[in-house]
Structures are given as C-alpha cells and as structure tokens.
Design a protein around this motif. Structure first.
Motif, PDB file in Angstrom:
ATOM      1  N   SER A  26       0.929  -1.267   0.033  1.00  0.00           N
ATOM      2  CA  SER A  26      -0.054  -0.008   0.010  1.00  0.00           C
ATOM      3  C   SER A  26       0.914   1.327  -0.026  1.00  0.00           C
ATOM      4  CB  SER A  26      -1.073   0.030   1.160  1.00  0.00           C
ATOM      5  OG  SER A  26      -0.095  -0.006   2.439  1.00  0.00           O
ATOM      6  N   ASP A  29       2.380   1.568  -3.430  1.00  0.00           N
ATOM      7  CA  ASP A  29       1.471   2.213  -4.333  1.00  0.00           C
ATOM      8  C   ASP A  29       1.198   4.078  -4.285  1.00  0.00           C
ATOM      9  OD1 ASP A  29       1.307  -0.393  -5.309  1.00  0.00           O
ATOM     10  OD2 ASP A  29      -0.868  -0.657  -4.333  1.00  0.00           O
ATOM     11  N   SER A  32       4.085   5.605  -5.601  1.00  0.00           N
ATOM     12  CA  SER A  32       4.269   5.555  -7.321  1.00  0.00           C
ATOM     13  C   SER A  32       3.293   6.449  -7.908  1.00  0.00           C
ATOM     14  CB  SER A  32       4.031   4.132  -7.924  1.00  0.00           C
ATOM     15  OG  SER A  32       4.848   2.999  -7.099  1.00  0.00           O
ATOM     16  N   HIS A  50       0.443   2.731 -13.644  1.00  0.00           N
ATOM     17  CA  HIS A  50       0.392   2.430 -12.146  1.00  0.00           C
ATOM     18  C   HIS A  50      -0.492   1.038 -11.678  1.00  0.00           C
ATOM     19  CE1 HIS A  50      -1.100   2.706  -7.778  1.00  0.00           C
ATOM     20  NE2 HIS A  50       0.126   3.542  -7.471  1.00  0.00           N
ATOM     21  N   GLU A  51      -1.570   0.769 -12.589  1.00  0.00           N
ATOM     22  CA  GLU A  51      -2.274  -0.356 -12.312  1.00  0.00           C
ATOM     23  C   GLU A  51      -1.418  -1.628 -12.437  1.00  0.00           C
ATOM     24  OE1 GLU A  51      -6.334  -2.345 -13.682  1.00  0.00           O
ATOM     25  OE2 GLU A  51      -6.118  -0.247 -13.880  1.00  0.00           O
ATOM     26  N   ALA A  54       1.164  -1.888  -9.886  1.00  0.00           N
ATOM     27  CA  ALA A  54       0.624  -2.560  -8.563  1.00  0.00           C
ATOM     28  C   ALA A  54       0.190  -4.032  -8.394  1.00  0.00           C
ATOM     29  CB  ALA A  54      -0.405  -1.605  -8.108  1.00  0.00           C
TER      30      ALA A  54
END
Length: 505
Positions: A26, A29, A32, A50-51, A54
């Motif tokens: 977390s 993330d 980022s 990003h997705e 992650a």
C-alpha cells in the motif's frame, strides 16, 4: 557546488525503501505516481501504468533483502529529481536502482513526492533455477559435426540425458530417479548432428499443465510478455530460447505444450505427427497424444532441426491455406484479429464445413488423457498425491476416478473426432490460433476457464495426430500470439518449409 535535495525527497526515498523491504504494497502504491504514464523496468521487462505495476508488486511476495550503499541525487528543478542508489543484496554482488521522482503539489504525505519512472538492476543469478535444473558450457558436447553445429539445446526435463537423472518437474520424482544410462533417441540424434546440450530445462510437473507456473521451482520469465506466464509444460525450454540462452528448445506437446509457450513468448514451434519421431527415453504423460516437439527463435532453425529428427519425404499435399471461422472464433477478440490479419495477408480462404461437437471432443480428450496419465503414473502416485502441486494433483486425482468403461467411451469419441479432423484438413493447410488468448499475468495465472478454452482449441491436433507449426504474430497492443498451421499426418516437413517461407508480420 551541488544542489541540495529538495525538501522531503530523501524522506520519501527512505519510506519507499522501507516499504520495499517490508513488502508494504500500500505504501509502495502511494509512492508511485498515478496514471498510465508511470514506468518500471527490470531484467524481466517494462511495466507501464500504475495499475500494472501495482498488480505485479502485489503478487511477487516482496523484494530480496538489500542495503542501500550510496545515493546520488541530481536535481532537475524544484519538483523533479533523479535518484540513483547503489545497492548491496544480502546474497552478494551489487545492484543499481534509478528513480525519477516528481513532487505533486497539494499532497502532504511524504512531501507529495512520487516515483514516475524506475529502473532496477540486480546481480544476475549464476543459474536461473526457474529455467534450468542443470546447465553447463556445454552440459554435453556434440558427438560429431553436422547440420546443427553451433546450435545449443535446452532439453525439457522429461528426456533422458546420459549420466543425469530425469526430474520431471517434481522434487520427489527427482529424489527417486537414477542417472540415465543412455540418451533419449532424439537427444542422441541432435548431438550426432552437431548440436550441444546447454542444459536440462524446467517443465511443469510430469508435463500435465499449460501455464508454466511450477509450484516447486518457480515461474520461468517470459521476455516476450514481461510479468506474464511463459506457457507450459515446455516452459523452461521456451524461456531459455526466448532469452537467447539456447537456440533450440526440445520439448513435448500432448495438449499444446509446445504451441502454447510458443504463442505466449513469440517463438516458432512444432508439434510433430504423432508417432513420427521416436519417443524412446521420454517420460510419458498420455501416450496416445504425446508428441516430440521443439522451439526456436527463427523458422530456419526450426526447419534445420526437422531435417535431423524427421524422416525424409512427405505424403504430399498443397500449400493452400484455409480456415474455419468457427475455430478462429474460439479465440479472444485481440487474438482473433491478429490471426485474421495474418491470414488475410496470405490469401487464406474460408472453409464453411461442419466440424462437430467441440465441447464433446474436449471432454473426451481430457478424459482419455487423464485416464492414460493415471495409467502412466498412478503406480508412483497412489497414496502420495501430496507430492504434487495443487493444480496437477487435482488432474491426477480425477484420472484415478475414471472407470475403464468411461475411458473407453471417451476413446471412441476421440477416434471419431480424429477421423473427422483428418478429413477436414485433407490435402490443405488449416490455419487457426495456437492459443485462444495472450499470456495471463503471473499474478493471476491460467484460470480453469482459460485452461478449458485453451484445450478446446489445442486438443484438435492431438485428437487427429496432426503436425502443428506455430508462427509468431502479435496483437494490436504488441503482445505475442501464435498462428497455428495444421496439415495431414506426415506433412511436418511441408509445414516447416511453409513457415520458413513466411514473412513474419
């Protein structure tokens, strides 16, 4: 005089490093940058967005323990800075982490600093145990000069290599195995043709999988589609070839174990006509479907191996390319589009012909395969299925429950389906997708639904004992897919020649 780091940057860097070592996904993330432009690169490839970053972080289970030895900061402006960190992994060696940081005004946590681009370099392992069980320089030298002189082979860990035990992708199997007294027939022929054996490559357990995610040894990387599964069960051989660690990947194909990894990794591959190439010295899975196969980065090398392993001659036939819309339609839309584009560029014509009950065929194939698999290995597994990973264990457990009557009914469907498919192909070349989808992310793996959809397509060649050659193509997004060519039994050389004359799109 160097410019001092902007306020909060080093605190954000320290928080990132602490979160990395604690597997605090977390916080990573949060540190980022959001959106589709964030980039992360490492030895396995580049992740964009990003997705995507992650998802990989959440699945990998943390980073190896390391120490930051030295930091170098170059300030670009008040809101951008480059940080290069020299790292020392706990296992030795040196690594480098390069990060582009950006401050997002209005965000207070960690000073608003986030990573927008990152490249991580770690010392490579002496041997990547996800790919290789054992490797050498070479492991076994050629026994003569020949047409394959200079080629190197990654041998799937189902073939006998003299002086080495067969591991079959399972630690318990390997513990009970003894060194083989002689090479498998095809291994001996490759050595006699001038090839050397680079090493013995990983396989899914007893070759009973299509994902390539061995629970004991890890998932070999897929350089053609980073952070996606490599495809199995010839996963190690395929990854070794795709990475340039070998030029030939010797594998097997029962339900797609050459064609699927070839499609997922952008390789050429062939499943040979059933019983055309000697399987002596090969651990079986389902003998009525097992076939020798190999992979290469070029059609020319694929064809050169065929010149050594295949008998001379061909039963004859044409190079007319045909396709059945119903079969092409079994693929996801992006794969279907790529295959249709490949066929359109080569003048393939649509063949509107009745096929049969494809779902009945798949069920019969998997029933007869499971029954034979239990016949092959039930004696070893009986009472000790826990030596297998969960997925493969469930397949063998199912095989143990199939009655001889149910198996015979399935075999009769297999026989009828094979005859229908051989009639359908006739003297032509049938084109279809090698696999119905692109490689799934490692984080999710090949789902049960994905495996079912894949076998529905890949079982066709096995049902009819047909040769199948996979040719690489790609989706509009650039992910690898495979175009599969099927022909009548014995036309393996014709398909290899056709592939070698085909310009890759």
């Amino acid at each position: 005089m160097s410019t001092p780091p902007p306020p909060g940057l080093l605190d954000a860097f320290g928080a990132y490093e602490s979160a990395l070592l604690a597997d605090d996904v977390s916080t990573l993330d949060l540190l980022s940058a959001p959106g589709d432009g964030t980039v992360r690169a490492d030895a396995e490839g580049v992740l964009v967005g990003h997705e995507a970053i992650a998802a990989v972080r959440a699945a990998r289970g943390g980073a190896p323990l390391r120490t930051v030895v030295r930091r170098h900061v170059q300030v670009i402006d008040a809101e951008h800075a480059l940080v290069v960190a020299e790292t020392e992994p706990a296992g030795g060696g040196r690594g480098v982490q390069t990060q582009l940081w950006q401050r997002f005004p209005g965000e207070s946590e960690h000073g608003g600093w986030k990573v927008t681009a990152e490249h991580v370099s770690e010392p490579p392992p002496a041997i990547d145990a996800r790919i290789w069980r054992i490797v050498g320089e070479p492991l076994v030298p050629p026994t003569a000069d020949g047409p394959l002189t200079g080629q190197t082979v990654a041998v799937k860990d189902l073939y006998a290599v003299a002086g080495h035990p067969i591991g079959a992708g399972n630690p318990a199997w390997l513990v009970g195995a003894r060194p083989e007294p002689a090479h498998a027939a095809v291994v001996a022929r490759l050595l006699a043709a001038g090839a050397s054996l680079r090493g013995i490559a990983r396989t899914d357990e007893l070759a009973y999988s299509l994902g390539g995610t061995n629970p004991h040894y890890g998932t070999p990387p897929n350089p053609g589609a980073p952070h996606r599964i490599p495809g199995g069960s010839s996963s190690g051989s395929a990854s070794a070839v795709a990475l340039g660690q070998a030029t030939i990947g010797l594998g097997t194909d029962t339900a797609g174990s050459i064609r699927v990894p070839a499609a997922y990794q952008g390789l050429y591959g062939i499943r040979t006509t059933h019983d055309l190439v000697d399987r002596t010295g090969l651990v079986p899975l389902a003998p009525d479907f097992d076939a020798v196969g190999w992979l290469a980065r070029s059609a020319e090398v694929l064809q050169a191996v065929g010149g050594v392993l295949l008998p001379p001659g061909s039963p004859g036939g044409s190079d007319e390319l045909v396709f059945v819309p119903e079969l092409v339609g079994l693929a996801d839309a992006d794969v279907e589009d790529a295959v249709l584009a490949w066929m359109s560029a080569r003048g393939a014509t649509s063949l509107h012909a009745p096929i049969g009950d494809l779902e009945e065929w798949r069920e019969a194939f998997q029933t007869w395969q499971a029954y034979q698999a239990w016949e092959s290995h039930g004696g070893w597994l009986r009472g000790d299925l826990d030596v297998l990973g969960v997925d493969v264990r469930s397949r063998f457990a199912h095989g143990a429950t199939i009655s001889p009557d149910d198996a015979e009914r399935a075999r009769q469907v297999v026989r009828r389906a094979g005859a229908r498919l051989r009639d359908l192909v006739g003297h032509r070349v049938l084109v279809l997708p090698s696999a119905p989808s692109v490689a799934a992310p490692v984080a999710t793996g090949l789902s049960l639904e994905g495996r079912t959809a894949t076998v529905r397509l890949t079982c066709l060649a096995a049902l009819a004992g047909l040769p199948a050659v996979g040719i690489p193509a790609s989706t509009a997004e650039g992910l690898p897919v495979g175009v599969c060519l099927l022909a009548a039994p014995g036309r393996d050389r014709d398909l290899l020649a056709l592939a070698a004359g085909t310009v890759r799109p």
